[in-house]
Structure formats: structure tokens, C-alpha cells
Motif scaffolding. Structure first.
Motif, PDB file in Angstrom:
ATOM      1  N   GLY A  76       1.720   6.667  -6.729  1.00 43.47           N
ATOM      2  CA  GLY A  76       0.643   7.523  -7.214  1.00 43.47           C
ATOM      3  C   GLY A  76       1.057   8.981  -7.271  1.00 43.47           C
ATOM      4  N   LEU A 119      -4.861   9.617  -1.665  1.00 42.73           N
ATOM      5  CA  LEU A 119      -3.660  10.191  -2.245  1.00 42.73           C
ATOM      6  C   LEU A 119      -3.458  11.651  -1.856  1.00 42.73           C
ATOM      7  CD1 LEU A 119      -1.352   9.393  -4.240  1.00 42.73           C
ATOM      8  CD2 LEU A 119      -2.736  10.390  -6.052  1.00 42.73           C
ATOM      9  N   TYR A 146      -6.103   4.305 -11.747  1.00 41.72           N
ATOM     10  CA  TYR A 146      -5.204   4.228 -10.590  1.00 41.72           C
ATOM     11  C   TYR A 146      -5.908   4.714  -9.331  1.00 41.72           C
ATOM     12  CZ  TYR A 146      -0.717   4.101  -8.174  1.00 41.72           C
ATOM     13  OH  TYR A 146       0.303   3.771  -7.323  1.00 41.72           O
ATOM     14  N   ARG A 147      -6.652   5.814  -9.456  1.00 39.53           N
ATOM     15  CA  ARG A 147      -7.364   6.346  -8.293  1.00 39.53           C
ATOM     16  C   ARG A 147      -8.402   5.346  -7.787  1.00 39.53           C
ATOM     17  NH1 ARG A 147      -8.065  11.407  -5.834  1.00 39.53           N
ATOM     18  NH2 ARG A 147      -6.061  11.808  -6.829  1.00 39.53           N
ATOM     19  N   ILE A 154      -6.898   4.077   0.416  1.00 40.39           N
ATOM     20  CA  ILE A 154      -5.759   4.992   0.398  1.00 40.39           C
ATOM     21  C   ILE A 154      -6.185   6.332  -0.189  1.00 40.39           C
ATOM     22  CG2 ILE A 154      -3.427   5.367  -0.500  1.00 40.39           C
ATOM     23  CD1 ILE A 154      -3.168   2.313  -0.767  1.00 40.39           C
ATOM     24  N   LEU A 170      -6.576   2.822  -5.685  1.00 43.64           N
ATOM     25  CA  LEU A 170      -6.275   3.374  -4.367  1.00 43.64           C
ATOM     26  C   LEU A 170      -7.514   3.367  -3.478  1.00 43.64           C
ATOM     27  CD1 LEU A 170      -3.977   6.459  -5.140  1.00 43.64           C
ATOM     28  CD2 LEU A 170      -3.297   4.159  -4.473  1.00 43.64           C
ATOM     29  N   SER A 202      -5.676   2.210   5.706  1.00 37.55           N
ATOM     30  CA  SER A 202      -5.118   3.264   4.883  1.00 37.55           C
ATOM     31  C   SER A 202      -3.746   3.653   5.421  1.00 37.55           C
ATOM     32  CB  SER A 202      -6.035   4.496   4.886  1.00 37.55           C
ATOM     33  OG  SER A 202      -6.146   5.027   6.189  1.00 37.55           O
ATOM     34  N   LEU A 206       1.910   1.896  -3.486  1.00 33.20           N
ATOM     35  CA  LEU A 206       0.827   2.468  -4.290  1.00 33.20           C
ATOM     36  C   LEU A 206       0.652   3.957  -4.013  1.00 33.20           C
ATOM     37  CD1 LEU A 206      -1.988  -0.259  -4.160  1.00 33.20           C
ATOM     38  CD2 LEU A 206      -0.285   0.144  -5.958  1.00 33.20           C
ATOM     39  N   LEU A 207       0.771   4.334  -2.756  1.00 32.46           N
ATOM     40  CA  LEU A 207       0.606   5.731  -2.378  1.00 32.46           C
ATOM     41  C   LEU A 207       1.700   6.603  -2.973  1.00 32.46           C
ATOM     42  CD1 LEU A 207      -0.728   7.959  -0.761  1.00 32.46           C
ATOM     43  CD2 LEU A 207       0.517   7.183   1.250  1.00 32.46           C
ATOM     44  N   LYS A 221       0.836  -1.203   0.000  1.00 28.28           N
ATOM     45  CA  LYS A 221       0.000   0.000   0.000  1.00 28.28           C
ATOM     46  C   LYS A 221       0.873   1.255   0.000  1.00 28.28           C
ATOM     47  CE  LYS A 221      -3.940  -1.998   2.493  1.00 28.28           C
ATOM     48  NZ  LYS A 221      -4.710  -1.924   3.766  1.00 28.28           N
TER      49      LYS A 221
END
Length: 237
Positions: free
Chosen positions: A46, A105, A94-95, A103, A98, A233, A42-43, A39
Motif C-alpha cells: 500500500g 496505512l 485498496y484502502r 490495517i 486494508l 493489525s 498489504l501494508l 497483512k
């Protein structure tokens, strides 16, 4: 031209091997990576990839040929969801990924290493000599995405995450091969008229890979391997 092709292929393979040897990706593949680390990736990824279309546009502005610009415009249209076969902008996909992991961003501070990766990519893409931007985007990014994301997919699958939830990663394992080929062809075209340009391309790719390795280090240092949190998150301070 044959020597340029061989030199470029050898450099891409060597840098991909170096990247894949990082413990973060090794642990993705062997299943010892924590879900929180995934995660965290990914954050921060992003935050880095939110600028991708701007990296591409900055580099395209310096290309010597309109034909080369048009070739890369197809990649840009696909990213923006303007291609018939790719109707959803990739940043939206992608959003959505998340969101599925809880998550946010926009609610986190960017890590120093992530900002350094962004700055390194922008610096090369803004160079008036397009060799640097091409090398950064191809050797340092698009060419290594299929293997990079394949490792991440393995990590998520070890945690039972369904493929539908990581659709973005699977999509780019397929489409970024085509993007890399387009960039690769333009690189060889430019290197064909000036062999020294190939060294500039490889140098830029090496610098992006080094910045990416530091990016992975930062994720591992933030979340120790032995600690597996259960939070839904992630927010960095």
C-alpha cells in the motif's frame, strides 16, 4: 519487429518465473504462508502503490508521442475512477481492503526495502529516456501483477478470507493485463525505431524485479515462518 517481440516476451517470462520462485509467493500458493505475512504485504504494498499515479504521470511526461500519452491516459483514468466502468478510484478500493483487515496505512513507518522499491521505480519513470520508465512499469510491475496477485489470492483463500474482502487483488488480475498490453505496444513502437532501447527497457525491468525480491525478503524476515501472531493489525517500527 518479430525479434523484438520474442526478446521482450522471453524477458518478461524469465523475470516472472524468477519472481514466482521466491519463497514468499511459493508459500502463498501452497498455503503455508501466515495471515500476518499477507497483512504485512498489504501494508507495505500500500505504501509503494500509493505513488502509482505519480509513477505513471512521470513516465508519460517523457513519451515522444501525444498518441502514446493518450493511450496511457486511459489507464490513468481507470486508476482515478474516471472511467464509466470503473467509478471508484483504485486507491479507495485498496484502502477499503486494508480497513477490512484492521490495517492502518498512515500509522506505520515505511520499511527500507519498500522505500528502495519506490525510489527505483521513480528513478526510472523520471528518466528523460522513456524506455526506462516503460520497462520499469511494464516488465517490472504491470506484466507480473496477474501472476503475483493470483499467488496472493491463493494465500488468502487458504486462510478462508472471502473473495469480497480481496476484491482489489481480483480486480487487478483482470485489468492489469490490459494495462501491460498498452505499455507493451508502446515499448515495441519505440524499440522499432531504435533496437537498443529494448535493452534499456529490459534492464529497468530487471532492476525493479530485484527490488521486489528484496521487498519480499524483508517481509519474511520481519515475521518468521514459524510464528503466527493473532493481531488484527500490523505496525512496523
Amino acid at each position: 519487429m518479430t525479434q523484438s517481440i520474442s526478446k521482450l516476451e522471453t524477458s518478461i517470462k524469465a523475470l516472472a518465473t524468477k519472481l514466482n520462485g521466491h519463497s514468499f509467493l511459493q508459500r502463498c500458493r501452497d498455503g503455508s504462508i501466515s495471515l500476518d505475512e499477507l497483512k504485512a504485504f498489504l501494508l507495505q504494498q500500500g505504501l509503494y502503490s500509493a505513488y502509482f499515479t505519480r509513477y505513471l504521470c512521470a513516465m508519460m511526461a517523457n513519451l515522444p508521442s501525444n498518441d502514446q500519452v493518450m493511450e496511457l491516459a486511459e489507464n490513468l483514468f481507470e486508476e482515478l475512477g474516471l472511467e464509466p466502468g470503473s467509478p471508484t478510484p483504485h486507491h479507495i478500493i485498496y484502502r477499503n481492503m486494508l480497513d477490512s483487515f484492521g490495517i492502518e496505512l498512515d500509522s506505520t513507518k515505511i520499511k527500507h526495502e519498500t522505500q528502495a522499491l519506490i525510489d527505483c521505480m521513480f528513478a526510472h519513470c523520471r528518466e528523460l529516456n522513456p524506455a526506462f520508465g516503460l520497462g520499469a512499469l511494464c516488465i517490472g510491475a504491470e506484466a507480473i501483477v496477474p501472476e503475483l496477485y493470483s499467488s496472493l489470492v491463493a494465500g488468502f483463500r487458504h486462510h478462508g478470507v472471502p473473495d469480497e474482502q480481496i476484491h482489489f487483488l481480483l480486480l487487478h488480475i483482470e485489468c492489469d493485463d490490459g494495462h501491460a498490453e498498452t505499455l507493451n505496444d508502446i515499448m515495441l513502437e519505440i524499440a522499432g525505431s531504435n533496437e537498443f532501447q529494448l535493452d534499456n527497457m529490459i534492464k529497468a525491468g530487471e532492476q525493479i524485479i530485484e527490488a521486489r525480491l528484496a521487498f519480499f525478503d524483508a517481509i519474511e524476515n520481519k515475521i518468521p515462518h514459524a510464528v503466527k501472531l493473532e493481531s488484527a493489525s500490523i505496525a512496523f517500527t
